[in-house]
Design an enzyme around this catalytic site. Sequence first.
Site, PDB file in Angstrom:
ATOM      1  N   GLU A  62     -40.855-118.482  17.771  1.00 40.41           N
ATOM      2  CA  GLU A  62     -40.259-119.770  18.150  1.00 40.41           C
ATOM      3  C   GLU A  62     -39.061-119.573  19.097  1.00 40.41           C
ATOM      4  OE1 GLU A  62     -39.412-123.193  15.306  1.00 40.41           O
ATOM      5  OE2 GLU A  62     -37.428-122.796  16.138  1.00 40.41           O
ATOM      6  N   ARG A 117     -43.007-128.294  18.837  1.00 40.91           N
ATOM      7  CA  ARG A 117     -42.150-127.194  19.322  1.00 40.91           C
ATOM      8  C   ARG A 117     -42.445-126.863  20.787  1.00 40.91           C
ATOM      9  NH1 ARG A 117     -40.283-128.483  15.151  1.00 40.91           N
ATOM     10  NH2 ARG A 117     -39.492-127.177  13.455  1.00 40.91           N
ATOM     11  N   SER A 142     -36.468-120.865  11.893  1.00 43.96           N
ATOM     12  CA  SER A 142     -37.838-120.327  11.832  1.00 43.96           C
ATOM     13  C   SER A 142     -38.037-119.345  12.974  1.00 43.96           C
ATOM     14  CB  SER A 142     -38.870-121.449  11.982  1.00 43.96           C
ATOM     15  OG  SER A 142     -38.727-122.384  10.960  1.00 43.96           O
TER      16      SER A 142
HETATM   17  P1  FAD Z   1     -29.886-122.314  22.662  1.00 40.40           P
HETATM   18  O1  FAD Z   1     -30.318-121.325  21.648  1.00 40.40           O
HETATM   19  O2  FAD Z   1     -28.551-122.146  23.280  1.00 40.40           O
HETATM   20  O3  FAD Z   1     -30.994-122.371  23.805  1.00 40.40           O
HETATM   21  C1  FAD Z   1     -32.362-122.470  23.497  1.00 40.40           C
HETATM   22  C2  FAD Z   1     -33.148-122.569  24.804  1.00 40.40           C
HETATM   23  O4  FAD Z   1     -32.822-123.797  25.471  1.00 40.40           O
HETATM   24  C3  FAD Z   1     -32.806-121.468  25.783  1.00 40.40           C
HETATM   25  O5  FAD Z   1     -33.966-121.144  26.506  1.00 40.40           O
HETATM   26  C4  FAD Z   1     -31.781-122.099  26.707  1.00 40.40           C
HETATM   27  O6  FAD Z   1     -31.726-121.538  27.997  1.00 40.40           O
HETATM   28  C5  FAD Z   1     -32.285-123.538  26.762  1.00 40.40           C
HETATM   29  N1  FAD Z   1     -31.215-124.513  27.011  1.00 40.40           N
HETATM   30  C6  FAD Z   1     -30.163-124.768  26.188  1.00 40.40           C
HETATM   31  N2  FAD Z   1     -29.430-125.774  26.681  1.00 40.40           N
HETATM   32  C7  FAD Z   1     -30.013-126.154  27.853  1.00 40.40           C
HETATM   33  C8  FAD Z   1     -29.723-127.143  28.831  1.00 40.40           C
HETATM   34  N3  FAD Z   1     -28.689-127.967  28.716  1.00 40.40           N
HETATM   35  N4  FAD Z   1     -30.545-127.236  29.900  1.00 40.40           N
HETATM   36  C9  FAD Z   1     -31.597-126.410  30.034  1.00 40.40           C
HETATM   37  N5  FAD Z   1     -31.940-125.466  29.139  1.00 40.40           N
HETATM   38  C10 FAD Z   1     -31.155-125.345  28.055  1.00 40.40           C
HETATM   39  N6  FAD Z   1     -35.252-126.159  15.265  1.00 40.40           N
HETATM   40  C11 FAD Z   1     -36.049-127.206  14.918  1.00 40.40           C
HETATM   41  O7  FAD Z   1     -36.785-127.723  15.774  1.00 40.40           O
HETATM   42  N7  FAD Z   1     -36.069-127.698  13.660  1.00 40.40           N
HETATM   43  C12 FAD Z   1     -35.298-127.189  12.680  1.00 40.40           C
HETATM   44  O8  FAD Z   1     -35.336-127.666  11.559  1.00 40.40           O
HETATM   45  C13 FAD Z   1     -34.449-126.097  12.994  1.00 40.40           C
HETATM   46  N8  FAD Z   1     -33.683-125.526  12.053  1.00 40.40           N
HETATM   47  C14 FAD Z   1     -32.899-124.473  12.346  1.00 40.40           C
HETATM   48  C15 FAD Z   1     -32.103-123.904  11.338  1.00 40.40           C
HETATM   49  C16 FAD Z   1     -31.275-122.841  11.606  1.00 40.40           C
HETATM   50  C17 FAD Z   1     -30.423-122.262  10.497  1.00 40.40           C
HETATM   51  C18 FAD Z   1     -31.221-122.316  12.917  1.00 40.40           C
HETATM   52  C19 FAD Z   1     -30.295-121.170  13.242  1.00 40.40           C
HETATM   53  C20 FAD Z   1     -32.001-122.843  13.947  1.00 40.40           C
HETATM   54  C21 FAD Z   1     -32.855-123.930  13.660  1.00 40.40           C
HETATM   55  N9  FAD Z   1     -33.667-124.516  14.649  1.00 40.40           N
HETATM   56  C22 FAD Z   1     -34.461-125.596  14.327  1.00 40.40           C
HETATM   57  C23 FAD Z   1     -33.709-123.971  16.007  1.00 40.40           C
HETATM   58  C24 FAD Z   1     -32.554-124.475  16.925  1.00 40.40           C
HETATM   59  O9  FAD Z   1     -31.506-125.012  16.151  1.00 40.40           O
HETATM   60  C25 FAD Z   1     -33.026-125.541  17.900  1.00 40.40           C
HETATM   61  O10 FAD Z   1     -34.053-125.037  18.727  1.00 40.40           O
HETATM   62  C26 FAD Z   1     -31.906-126.044  18.806  1.00 40.40           C
HETATM   63  O11 FAD Z   1     -32.339-127.130  19.584  1.00 40.40           O
HETATM   64  C27 FAD Z   1     -31.357-124.967  19.731  1.00 40.40           C
HETATM   65  O12 FAD Z   1     -30.178-125.472  20.330  1.00 40.40           O
HETATM   66  P2  FAD Z   1     -29.120-124.528  21.014  1.00 40.40           P
HETATM   67  O13 FAD Z   1     -28.124-125.396  21.704  1.00 40.40           O
HETATM   68  O14 FAD Z   1     -28.580-123.563  20.043  1.00 40.40           O
HETATM   69  O15 FAD Z   1     -30.040-123.793  22.075  1.00 40.40           O
HETATM   70  N1  EPU Z   2     -43.551-121.798   1.997  1.00 42.09           N
HETATM   71  C1  EPU Z   2     -43.836-120.754   1.152  1.00 42.09           C
HETATM   72  N2  EPU Z   2     -43.052-119.650   1.211  1.00 42.09           N
HETATM   73  C2  EPU Z   2     -42.019-119.529   2.078  1.00 42.09           C
HETATM   74  C3  EPU Z   2     -41.739-120.600   2.955  1.00 42.09           C
HETATM   75  C4  EPU Z   2     -42.530-121.729   2.887  1.00 42.09           C
HETATM   76  O1  EPU Z   2     -44.786-120.812   0.359  1.00 42.09           O
HETATM   77  O2  EPU Z   2     -41.359-118.494   2.080  1.00 42.09           O
HETATM   78  C5  EPU Z   2     -44.360-123.027   1.886  1.00 42.09           C
HETATM   79  C6  EPU Z   2     -43.526-124.141   1.238  1.00 42.09           C
HETATM   80  O3  EPU Z   2     -43.607-124.086  -0.175  1.00 42.09           O
HETATM   81  C7  EPU Z   2     -44.165-125.392   1.783  1.00 42.09           C
HETATM   82  C8  EPU Z   2     -44.618-124.953   3.182  1.00 42.09           C
HETATM   83  O4  EPU Z   2     -44.673-123.523   3.174  1.00 42.09           O
HETATM   84  O5  EPU Z   2     -45.290-125.737   1.046  1.00 42.09           O
HETATM   85  C9  EPU Z   2     -43.703-125.454   4.278  1.00 42.09           C
HETATM   86  O6  EPU Z   2     -42.378-124.998   4.057  1.00 42.09           O
HETATM   87  P1  EPU Z   2     -41.113-125.830   4.571  1.00 42.09           P
HETATM   88  O7  EPU Z   2     -41.160-127.228   4.073  1.00 42.09           O
HETATM   89  O8  EPU Z   2     -39.896-125.034   4.265  1.00 42.09           O
HETATM   90  O9  EPU Z   2     -41.320-125.939   6.125  1.00 42.09           O
HETATM   91  P2  EPU Z   2     -41.766-124.885   7.239  1.00 42.09           P
HETATM   92  O10 EPU Z   2     -43.112-125.274   7.745  1.00 42.09           O
HETATM   93  O11 EPU Z   2     -41.613-123.507   6.731  1.00 42.09           O
HETATM   94  C10 EPU Z   2     -40.865-126.272   9.211  1.00 42.09           C
HETATM   95  C11 EPU Z   2     -40.065-126.025  10.459  1.00 42.09           C
HETATM   96  C12 EPU Z   2     -38.584-126.032  10.165  1.00 42.09           C
HETATM   97  C13 EPU Z   2     -38.217-127.381   9.573  1.00 42.09           C
HETATM   98  C14 EPU Z   2     -39.023-127.608   8.298  1.00 42.09           C
HETATM   99  C15 EPU Z   2     -38.816-128.991   7.740  1.00 42.09           C
HETATM  100  C16 EPU Z   2     -41.446-124.767  11.969  1.00 42.09           C
HETATM  101  C17 EPU Z   2     -41.724-123.460  12.606  1.00 42.09           C
HETATM  102  N3  EPU Z   2     -40.468-124.781  11.085  1.00 42.09           N
HETATM  103  O12 EPU Z   2     -40.663-125.150   8.349  1.00 42.09           O
HETATM  104  O13 EPU Z   2     -37.895-125.870  11.397  1.00 42.09           O
HETATM  105  O14 EPU Z   2     -36.839-127.441   9.292  1.00 42.09           O
HETATM  106  O15 EPU Z   2     -40.436-127.493   8.600  1.00 42.09           O
HETATM  107  O16 EPU Z   2     -39.475-129.924   8.548  1.00 42.09           O
HETATM  108  O17 EPU Z   2     -42.097-125.767  12.290  1.00 42.09           O
HETATM  109  C18 EPU Z   2     -37.033-124.241  12.913  1.00 42.09           C
HETATM  110  O18 EPU Z   2     -37.851-124.668  13.732  1.00 42.09           O
HETATM  111  O19 EPU Z   2     -36.195-123.346  13.179  1.00 42.09           O
HETATM  112  C19 EPU Z   2     -37.020-124.817  11.564  1.00 42.09           C
HETATM  113  C20 EPU Z   2     -36.213-124.376  10.590  1.00 42.09           C
END
Ligand code: FAD
Ligand code: EPU
Length: 346
Positions: A338, A165, A242
């Site tokens: 995050e 991250r 997250s």
């Molecule tokens: P924005 O929110 O628009 O911007 C984020 C940051 O990047 C800001 O600081 C912005 O200024 C900068 N930025 C955006 N575009 C540019 C550009 N072209 N040049 C320079 N700076 C820029 N993240 C994960 O890593 N793993 C996950 O599994 C994950 N799951 C998610 C699930 C949900 C339901 C949600 C809502 C979010 C999740 N995220 C996850 C977080 C998010 O989706 C990612 O961080 C994604 O890359 C953000 O993209 P965005 O275009 O929405 O960025």
């Molecule tokens: N867990 C709990 N309770 C909860 C949530 C999670 O006990 O309420 C336990 C789960 O049972 C599991 C562990 O925590 O044993 C990990 O949970 P999960 O697999 O859901 O993944 P996470 O660590 O909570 C991370 C990322 C997610 C990504 C998933 C899958 C971060 C901060 N978050 O979540 O990314 O999708 O792994 O790889 O690293 C995001 O960054 O926005 C995001 C959604």
Amino acid sequence: MALFLPEFDLQRFNTLAIPARANFYVAVTNHAEVLEALAFAAEHKLPLLPLGGGSNIVLADHYPGLVMHIKLHGIEQVAEDDSSVWVRAAAGENWHEFVQHCLAMGCYGLENLSLIPGTVGAAPIQNIGAYGVELKDRVAELSAIDIRSGLAVTFTADSCGFAYRDSVFKHSARDQYIITSVTFKLDRVAKVMLEYPSLLQQLQLSDSALNTAITPDQVAAAVIAVRQEKLPDPAITPNAGSFFKNPIISAEQFDLLRQRFADVVAYPQPDGSVKLAAGWLIDRAGWRGYCEGDVAVHAEQALVVTNPGRGAGTNVLALADKITQSVREQYGVVLQLEPRVYPSAR
Ligand code: FAD
Ligand code: EPU
């Protein structure tokens, strides 16, 4: 010509649905408009917020600057050899649609990152990751525009400083570049990644060594199914994924924690440190499903703070502060946000 809109409501452009305005908003669709927007910000001495899908930001207040909505589009194959394909995508492309496009072209390696919201250009900022794969595993290089000089620059994957991250774009290169495109090195023959426990479970496999028959399309479908089960759809329940990073602590601190909580979920890191599942810590501290006014903690995933009432960012941050304090008190572990908070205060 770029169109600069004053007092622009950002509620539908951030997935937490926070009602906040920007002093100015501009959508940029090509290189010339990016330069025009940079000149406008410099001339009016405005701070700049490059915006993608708004899925990793928290608007704590009105934004006293220029929001530059990145709408650069285009996907092209730029090179190939016997085993690899290099694909370049413009920063404004939707991430999930890009992953699907690559799968349809027979280019593999991004399938575990299916359904992550947002854009291609934002993906390198925090080195998006999910289900055992991180963006860094597949980035070849990226193109950007230097905000101060307006010059185009190229970052190799190494120079992006990718980590969990994290990237240089959160540190030494923070607020200095507009990312315009990212080039990925993808595989012609799939090597599916099935290490992540919930992925194995979804595919009903007991062991990742049993992966020979699993296709990348099946991996993508499984990832999508797990995500849809655990994570709220922002279109229905506003959220930013997250809300906290999984904290990384020393082996010594982990040993002490494990003595108190034998079932703590943790992942040993190559350097000896240990990454904790923040979701487990928050859940175990009693926050999962908690509701307070407009905001809540998701009932299926305690790491996700939601904003069902579509209220102010300050409410979301106040709940996050309470969770952070409770986790610190109970486990001695300090959580970090995050998403990025604007205007910048933390
Ligand atoms: P924005 O929110 O628009 O911007 C984020 C940051 O990047 C800001 O600081 C912005 O200024 C900068 N930025 C955006 N575009 C540019 C550009 N072209 N040049 C320079 N700076 C820029 N993240 C994960 O890593 N793993 C996950 O599994 C994950 N799951 C998610 C699930 C949900 C339901 C949600 C809502 C979010 C999740 N995220 C996850 C977080 C998010 O989706 C990612 O961080 C994604 O890359 C953000 O993209 P965005 O275009 O929405 O960025
Ligand atoms: N867990 C709990 N309770 C909860 C949530 C999670 O006990 O309420 C336990 C789960 O049972 C599991 C562990 O925590 O044993 C990990 O949970 P999960 O697999 O859901 O993944 P996470 O660590 O909570 C991370 C990322 C997610 C990504 C998933 C899958 C971060 C901060 N978050 O979540 O990314 O999708 O792994 O790889 O690293 C995001 O960054 O926005 C995001 C959604």
